[in-house]
Design a protein around this motif. Structure first.
Motif, PDB file in Angstrom:
ATOM      1  N   UNK A  96      95.381  14.307 -17.587  1.00  0.00           N
ATOM      2  CA  UNK A  96      96.556  15.012 -17.048  1.00  0.00           C
ATOM      3  C   UNK A  96      97.812  14.142 -17.162  1.00  0.00           C
ATOM      4  N   UNK A  97      97.643  12.861 -16.871  1.00  0.00           N
ATOM      5  CA  UNK A  97      98.797  11.960 -16.971  1.00  0.00           C
ATOM      6  C   UNK A  97      99.371  11.959 -18.382  1.00  0.00           C
ATOM      7  N   UNK A  98      98.449  11.910 -19.367  1.00  0.00           N
ATOM      8  CA  UNK A  98      98.919  11.894 -20.754  1.00  0.00           C
ATOM      9  C   UNK A  98      99.631  13.192 -21.093  1.00  0.00           C
ATOM     10  N   UNK A  99      99.068  14.311 -20.622  1.00  0.00           N
ATOM     11  CA  UNK A  99      99.680  15.611 -20.918  1.00  0.00           C
ATOM     12  C   UNK A  99     101.065  15.693 -20.287  1.00  0.00           C
ATOM     13  N   UNK A 100     101.207  15.154 -19.075  1.00  0.00           N
ATOM     14  CA  UNK A 100     102.507  15.180 -18.409  1.00  0.00           C
ATOM     15  C   UNK A 100     103.498  14.308 -19.181  1.00  0.00           C
ATOM     16  N   UNK A 101     103.007  13.143 -19.643  1.00  0.00           N
ATOM     17  CA  UNK A 101     103.914  12.258 -20.386  1.00  0.00           C
ATOM     18  C   UNK A 101     104.343  12.912 -21.700  1.00  0.00           C
ATOM     19  N   UNK A 102     103.399  13.609 -22.348  1.00  0.00           N
ATOM     20  CA  UNK A 102     103.749  14.272 -23.619  1.00  0.00           C
ATOM     21  C   UNK A 102     104.890  15.264 -23.406  1.00  0.00           C
ATOM     22  N   UNK A 103     104.832  16.002 -22.311  1.00  0.00           N
ATOM     23  CA  UNK A 103     105.904  16.965 -22.030  1.00  0.00           C
ATOM     24  C   UNK A 103     107.224  16.246 -21.805  1.00  0.00           C
ATOM     25  N   UNK A 104     107.144  15.159 -21.049  1.00  0.00           N
ATOM     26  CA  UNK A 104     108.366  14.433 -20.697  1.00  0.00           C
ATOM     27  C   UNK A 104     109.018  13.886 -21.970  1.00  0.00           C
ATOM     28  N   UNK A 105     108.194  13.277 -22.811  1.00  0.00           N
ATOM     29  CA  UNK A 105     108.724  12.664 -24.036  1.00  0.00           C
ATOM     30  C   UNK A 105     109.321  13.736 -24.936  1.00  0.00           C
ATOM     31  N   UNK A 106     108.575  14.842 -25.082  1.00  0.00           N
ATOM     32  CA  UNK A 106     109.037  15.925 -25.969  1.00  0.00           C
ATOM     33  C   UNK A 106     110.415  16.418 -25.538  1.00  0.00           C
ATOM     34  N   UNK A 107     110.589  16.628 -24.251  1.00  0.00           N
ATOM     35  CA  UNK A 107     111.857  17.176 -23.760  1.00  0.00           C
ATOM     36  C   UNK A 107     112.967  16.126 -23.816  1.00  0.00           C
ATOM     37  N   UNK A 108     112.628  14.889 -23.513  1.00  0.00           N
ATOM     38  CA  UNK A 108     113.633  13.819 -23.585  1.00  0.00           C
ATOM     39  C   UNK A 108     114.190  13.683 -24.998  1.00  0.00           C
ATOM     40  N   UNK A 109     113.262  13.784 -25.969  1.00  0.00           N
ATOM     41  CA  UNK A 109     113.684  13.677 -27.365  1.00  0.00           C
ATOM     42  C   UNK A 109     114.671  14.780 -27.730  1.00  0.00           C
TER      43      UNK A 109
END
Lengths: 590, 286
Positions: free
Chosen positions: B43-56
């Motif tokens: 779950x942590x990885x999935x949350x980070x993936x979302x964060x990174x995607x949107x930040x980019x």
């Protein structure tokens, strides 16, 4: 069909001649049934006939039993090695080029554990169903582990099993067991089985019992001490195993099978509330589990898929898998949650409700979460004719109900003086008569089948908590509680358990449909809304009541209050009924 | 159903366009991340993936940081304290349902979306997703009828019960099925409080204060403070179904206006969203 129509043949091996019987289509996969002590192959007669509908069923008398001859001399003629020779000789004759499915009971299972854990049978056994007979090697390790590190719990387990094994010590004395079996014990054995083990009278045990039992004593003498003191270290099963544990077995503790997963990589567990002689007392259930297990392993063998039925999520799966459960009032609330809980445990579910659409929906969802089959039936439980028809239809199409949950109920609130006789009639028709019809019609079917079962009636905390606002409802529920207690007493001898569940305030839609006596339509709607909100705020989920119901069936509990307020009221009704009477006078804040 | 096509007929102001853009961005993120989820991802990885995607893609502030729930956590099984909402080390397995929930702020506009999916086949999860459609229709219909939010909440819950589900949005803080969202002033520095952006929280608190005076609340809950007709503005609506260990939700923006015309008085901001498309495809297939 019965065993007398079986095709018989003799197989000669290792100095004895074995009597082998075959039933069913020889082209189908073969199931070999191995009997225990003191028995002959006839112990399987009921199970064999049921299995023969789908499989090629083979039974044989173990050497020295029934129609098979005994080795000479007897001493040293019953070792597990020789019994394995016999087994291989039989399967090489009846199924030379296809692995067989083995089913063993008691000593038949002890032997079969040897078959399934020695190298020379590898590839010849497709699956093994074990009941009431552990592997002597596993048993030896079980004892050793407990002796070497004797924690209080382990010592308790050792002593418990030690006490249950009294007959094993007796059988090790010379000559006396033979004398007893050929004398008075042999004569009285059928009566003893009937009274102590609830084995139905009939053509079992057979006339050969005294000599079977006398010869069979050598099974113990030749193997028990040798194996228990020096258990094999490599007794790993090379085929999938289904372990059926009767929970009421007087000779074997359930704890014996703790840690069996270490020895059996592919293990499926089942448990059955019954005594030792399950092939006689529960043939339907055994046949259905064996059937399911063989089917799963046959199809797995073909497709190379993992050889196990899909593991159910629920901790109750080993008890309810494949059983037929009928729940009334299953379109909503506690009934629906109960249907789902049984479905999750792998039971087949009949969801009954007045609301056809809701019942169908329950059945549909039940199938999605693991019920192998589920049906919705639209029936009003207060309608006796409809219930009779339902019972006939269920019996002919799905089978005899294993667990019946009489849950349908309606609410009625309001002062006694304002409650009309019409309203009284309506609430008693559903809440009490619905339960009576269910118990009478389905309970009779269960009792006639004679293979046990369980009835759950949903009463209520109102059954022991009086209240000025619920006179009719509480009366109906108190009646259900007492009905359950009486029925429990009567059906105990038929091995049918009866439980009354007494939930307190549970968040279901009963509040939205409750009739409020003396209130006009607008006021009633306001009260319904208000109570629904209160119950919603309490928010005790029906799923927890459903869990309590499954637990009550597993433990065969008599009365189960659910929710803290129900438990409190139950306690007060015993300790301080005066307090409950004071509470009864309060007007709820509506 | 009118809800399917309604948004096109509505006049979309530049302001609404801004909200729609960020909502689409968030759903694109959800679909992209869902496509990358594999067995074993936490779950942590999935949350980070979302964060990174949107930040980019230019997201700098959040209404709340992305959440990810796997397995029975999609139904909030055993949730007692709000901290349990935060992503854990639970790993995704084949057949497991998951929910991605994120609320980015983009160019000063906020969206809050929820995306329910499943790794591989799960007929039960498909059923839940399909059954959510009735809730989207029910909510819109009753908001247009100007029913009290509390009543609508109870009707949604009743529909869930009829369908055999439990209401899992009750587990959210204050048991809300929806909350108001608004524009957020972009600051260079916006700290977060328990995963919630302080700028966005400020807006919510000020709404709550105003609303308290005028008798409405920015939180759509089962309680008395929601016993009022829908307040004009943007509501992030998130009905959440639970069924034993499986949960599913959608979350999207409902626009409520003070127009007298029922069609104009409330509409879903965007009908071109993954779950809506899925229902349409299912209908075509059927």
């Amino acid at each position: 069909m019965n065993l007398s129509q079986a095709r018989e043949r003799r197989v000669v091996t290792g100095g004895v001649e074995l009597c082998v019987a075959e039933l069913g289509d020889a082209g189908r996969p073969t199931v070999v049934l191995v009997h225990g002590y003191p028995d002959s192959k006839e112990v399987w007669s009921d199970v064999a006939v049921r299995l023969a509908e789908h499989w090629h069923v083979v039974l044989y008398d173990v050497r020295g039993h029934g129609g098979s001859t005994a080795p000479k001399p007897l001493r040293g003629g019953f070792t597990l090695e020789k019994l394995t020779d016999d087994f291989l000789a039989v399967i090489d004759t009846v199924s030379p080029d296809r692995p067989v499915h083995v089913v063993g009971h008691d000593w038949g299972s002890v032997q079969a554990w040897e078959f399934v854990t020695v190298g020379r049978t590898e590839g010849r056994i497709a699956s093994f169903t074990s009941m009431s007979g552990p592997s002597l090697d596993h048993f030896g390790h079980w004892i050793k582990r407990r002796m070497t590190r004797p924690t209080p719990r382990r010592v308790g387990q050792l002593l418990g099993q030690g006490a249950k094994s009294w007959y094993v010590y007796m059988l090790h004395t010379p000559v006396l067991p033979e004398l007893a079996w050929r004398g008075p014990l042999g004569k009285r054995w059928p009566r003893i089985l009937e009274r102590m083990e609830k084995v139905p009278a009939g053509d079992y045990p057979t006339a050969s019992l005294p000599s079977d039992a006398a010869h069979g004593a050598w099974l113990y003498r030749d193997n028990v001490r040798a194996r228990l003191s020096r258990p094999r270290a490599d007794a790993y099963a090379h085929a999938p195993v289904q372990l059926i544990t009767p929970t009421g077995d007087s000779f074997l503790s359930e704890r014996l099978y703790d840690g069996l997963e270490d020895w059996v990589p592919r293990l499926v567990r089942r448990s059955l509330p019954a005594k030792h002689w399950v092939p006689r007392t529960r043939p339907d259930q055994l046949a259905s589990w064996v059937d399911e297990f063989i089917t799963a392993n046959e199809s797995a063998g073909r497709e190379g898929a993992p050889a196990q039925p899909t593991p159910a999520q629920s901790p109750y799966a080993q008890r309810f898998g494949g059983q037929l459960v009928l729940v009334t009032g299953a379109a909503s609330g506690i009934g629906r949650a109960t249907a789902f809980a049984f479905a999750e445990a792998g039971a087949r579910v009949v969801a009954v409700d007045r609301d056809a659409e809701g019942a169908a929906r329950t059945a549909e969802m039940a199938r999605l979460i693991g019920a192998p089959a589920a049906w919705g039936e639209a029936v009003d439980v207060s309608d006796e004719d409809a219930m009779e028809k339902l019972a006939a239809r269920v019996a002919s199409e799905y089978g005899i109900v294993d667990v019946l949950v009489n849950n349908a109920g309606i609410g009625l609130s309001g002062s006694f003086l304002e409650t009309t006789s019409e309203e009284w009639k309506k609430v008693l028709d559903v809440n009490l008569w619905g339960v009576i019809h269910g118990c009478r019609i389905f309970g009779k079917q269960m009792a006639d089948r004679g293979q046990g079962g369980h009835i759950v009636n949903t009463a209520s905390a109102a059954a022991f908590q009086p209240s000025r606002v619920l006179p009719a409802y509480s009366t109906s529920k108190a009646a259900v509680l007492m009905l359950s207690e009486c029925l429990r007493a009567e059906l105990a001898e038929k091995s049918i358990g009866v439980s009354a569940i007494c939930p307190g305030i549970v968040n279901t839609n009963i509040t939205a449909t409750t009739r409020f006596a003396g209130a006009d339509a607008a006021e009633e709607e306001r009260l319904q809304k208000r109570t629904s909100r209160l119950y919603g705020r309490r928010n005790y989920p029906p799923t927890r009541v459903a869990d309590a119901i499954l637990r009550a069936v597993v433990r065969n509990q008599a009365v189960v209050p659910v929710t803290p307020e129900a438990r409190g009221a139950r306690l007060l009704s015993r300790l301080s009924p005066g307090t409950l009477r004071s509470v009864a006078r309060l007007k709820p804040p509506l | 159903m009118t809800g399917m096509t309604s948004a096109v007929q509505h006049e979309i102001t530049p302001e609404l366009r801004g909200f729609r853009e960020v909502q689409r961005l968030a759903y694109a993120c959800a679909e992209a991340v869902a496509g990358q989820l594999r067995s074993g991802v936490t779950e942590r990885e999935a949350a980070r993936m979302q964060r990174v995607w949107l930040r980019e893609r230019g997201v700098r502030d959040w209404f709340h940081l992305p959440f990810a729930w796997f397995g029975d956590r999609t139904a909030f099984a055993g949730f007692k304290v709000p901290l349990q909402f935060f992503p854990t080390d639970r790993r995704l397995e084949p057949g497991m349902p998951f929910i991605l929930d994120m609320a980015p702020v983009y160019k000063g506009f906020t969206a809050d979306v929820g995306y329910a999916g499943c790794l591989g086949l799960n007929p039960l999860h498909d059923r839940l997703l399909a059954d959510l459609e009735a809730h989207r229709e029910l909510i819109l219909r009753e908001v247009r009828e100007r029913r009290s939010l509390r009543e609508i909440y109870e009707d949604v819950e009743r529909l869930m019960t009829t369908q055999g589900y439990t209401n899992r949005h009750r587990a959210y803080p204050f048991g809300v099925i929806a909350h108001k969202i608004d524009r957020v002033t972009e600051r260079r520095w916006s700290p977060r409080l328990f995963g919630f952006g302080t700028q966005a929280l400020k807006g919510l608190v000020s709404d709550a204060l105003h609303g308290h005076r005028d008798g409405w609340s920015p939180l759509w809950s089962p309680y008395r403070f929601s016993d009022h007709p829908p307040q004009p503005g943007l509501w992030a609506v998130e009905p959440h179904l639970g069924f034993r260990g499986t949960g599913a939700k959608f979350e999207e923006i409902l626009v409520v206006t003070d127009s007298k015309d029922p069609e104009q008085s409330a509409f879903w901001l965007d009908d071109d969203l993954p779950h809506v498309r899925r229902w349409a495809e299912e209908k075509v297939a059927a």
